[in-house]
Design a protein around this motif. Sequence first.
Motif, PDB file in Angstrom:
ATOM      1  N   TRP A 122       0.917  -1.382   0.122  1.00 45.35           N
ATOM      2  CA  TRP A 122       0.026   0.120  -0.148  1.00 45.35           C
ATOM      3  C   TRP A 122       0.817   1.290   0.160  1.00 45.35           C
ATOM      4  O   TRP A 122       1.842   1.243   0.387  1.00 45.35           O
ATOM      5  N   ARG A 123       0.287   2.304  -0.357  1.00 43.46           N
ATOM      6  CA  ARG A 123       0.769   3.870  -0.326  1.00 43.46           C
ATOM      7  C   ARG A 123      -0.148   4.705   0.506  1.00 43.46           C
ATOM      8  O   ARG A 123      -1.389   4.649   0.421  1.00 43.46           O
ATOM      9  N   LEU A 128       2.074   9.078  -2.231  1.00 43.85           N
ATOM     10  CA  LEU A 128       1.434   9.101  -3.735  1.00 43.85           C
ATOM     11  C   LEU A 128       1.945  10.616  -4.357  1.00 43.85           C
ATOM     12  O   LEU A 128       1.513  10.885  -5.546  1.00 43.85           O
ATOM     13  N   LEU A 129       2.376  11.273  -3.357  1.00 39.46           N
ATOM     14  CA  LEU A 129       3.116  12.649  -4.077  1.00 39.46           C
ATOM     15  C   LEU A 129       4.244  12.272  -4.642  1.00 39.46           C
ATOM     16  O   LEU A 129       4.508  13.362  -5.773  1.00 39.46           O
ATOM     17  N   THR A 133       1.700   4.448  -8.192  1.00 39.10           N
ATOM     18  CA  THR A 133       0.942   3.346  -7.988  1.00 39.10           C
ATOM     19  C   THR A 133       1.047   2.918  -6.367  1.00 39.10           C
ATOM     20  O   THR A 133       2.042   3.007  -5.889  1.00 39.10           O
ATOM     21  N   GLY A 134      -0.067   2.139  -6.053  1.00 35.01           N
ATOM     22  CA  GLY A 134      -0.396   1.503  -4.740  1.00 35.01           C
ATOM     23  C   GLY A 134      -1.532   1.006  -4.394  1.00 35.01           C
ATOM     24  O   GLY A 134      -2.503   1.727  -4.596  1.00 35.01           O
ATOM     25  N   THR A 135      -1.336  -0.530  -4.433  1.00 37.05           N
ATOM     26  CA  THR A 135      -2.985  -1.110  -4.150  1.00 37.05           C
ATOM     27  C   THR A 135      -3.891  -0.780  -5.282  1.00 37.05           C
ATOM     28  O   THR A 135      -3.466  -1.127  -6.587  1.00 37.05           O
ATOM     29  N   ARG A 136      -4.993  -0.529  -5.056  1.00 40.30           N
ATOM     30  CA  ARG A 136      -5.833  -0.244  -6.130  1.00 40.30           C
ATOM     31  C   ARG A 136      -5.874   1.190  -6.737  1.00 40.30           C
ATOM     32  O   ARG A 136      -6.503   1.493  -7.700  1.00 40.30           O
ATOM     33  N   ILE A 137      -4.708   1.827  -6.336  1.00 37.17           N
ATOM     34  CA  ILE A 137      -4.457   3.363  -7.116  1.00 37.17           C
ATOM     35  C   ILE A 137      -3.497   3.225  -7.907  1.00 37.17           C
ATOM     36  O   ILE A 137      -2.369   2.632  -7.958  1.00 37.17           O
ATOM     37  N   ASP A 138      -3.803   3.646  -9.320  1.00 38.27           N
ATOM     38  CA  ASP A 138      -2.976   3.857 -10.281  1.00 38.27           C
ATOM     39  C   ASP A 138      -3.415   5.270 -10.881  1.00 38.27           C
ATOM     40  O   ASP A 138      -4.007   5.481 -11.809  1.00 38.27           O
ATOM     41  N   TRP A 222      -8.461  11.405  -2.620  1.00 45.79           N
ATOM     42  CA  TRP A 222      -8.137   9.989  -2.238  1.00 45.79           C
ATOM     43  C   TRP A 222      -9.348   8.877  -2.959  1.00 45.79           C
ATOM     44  O   TRP A 222      -8.906   7.940  -3.632  1.00 45.79           O
ATOM     45  N   GLU A 223     -10.422   9.243  -2.715  1.00 43.58           N
ATOM     46  CA  GLU A 223     -11.699   8.380  -3.244  1.00 43.58           C
ATOM     47  C   GLU A 223     -11.791   8.658  -4.649  1.00 43.58           C
ATOM     48  O   GLU A 223     -11.970   7.558  -5.516  1.00 43.58           O
TER      49      GLU A 223
END
Length: 243
Positions: A122-123, A128-129, A133-138, A222-223
């Motif tokens: 995870w991030r 993410l700055l 990418t991290g888990t479900r975030i790209d 984030w969402e």
Amino acid sequence: MGWDALRHWGRDAGRVEPLAGGVANDVWLVRMGGQRAVARLGRRSDADLAWEVALLRHLDGAGLAVPLPISTPDGRDFVSGLMVMTYVEGDPPETEADWHRVAGVLRHLHAATNGWPQRPGWRSSQDLLHHDTGTRIDLTWMPAEGVARCRAAWARLSGRATCVVHGDPNARNVRMNAARVALIDWDEARVDVPDLDLVLPLNAAELPEKDYWTIAQAQAAWEAAVCWGDDYAVRRLGEVGGL
């Protein structure tokens, strides 16, 4: 193995009815030994699930009401992505007083997890700055202008302490009664800035107005990033101010 893995909890373990569990998991009410429990089947890694198990047991020891993992008879906490947890009774928060109680529990969570390691893979918003990418975030899926707005919102929280955040403390994930407030559905928990958990209805965490809107935009960012690709994510990004 899928739902066949439920047999590892006993011959009498069986699914009863599906429950709301978000987009990442298949969640069912199950019955085991005449008792209700909740079973969640997803694609999380063993390391990810072990992190969640350790967190829930730590929080229980710290006096928070949370669902607890139910081990198989041979001592396994999860099998092939399936985890079974205790069923938590209670009602969702409704009144301002209810939400004040939720805010207090969230602050207890944050205080109890200072220095907790990040969930594997995870991030945080602060990571993410500098990462895409991290888990479900790209973030490469998002338009560049949207990424810039999200990062500007997260950057406004830079320098704040981090700890475990629940990640989704909406009314569906709270079960309360006169004696206690329980937080359920820890699938989105991670280490991040604790203020992201405190954008609650009626500003129940009593954040200063300027801070509330700064944090609300970071949470919306984030969402938007987590859900990017659907209409909800586009609406959430629309709530994030410009640079």
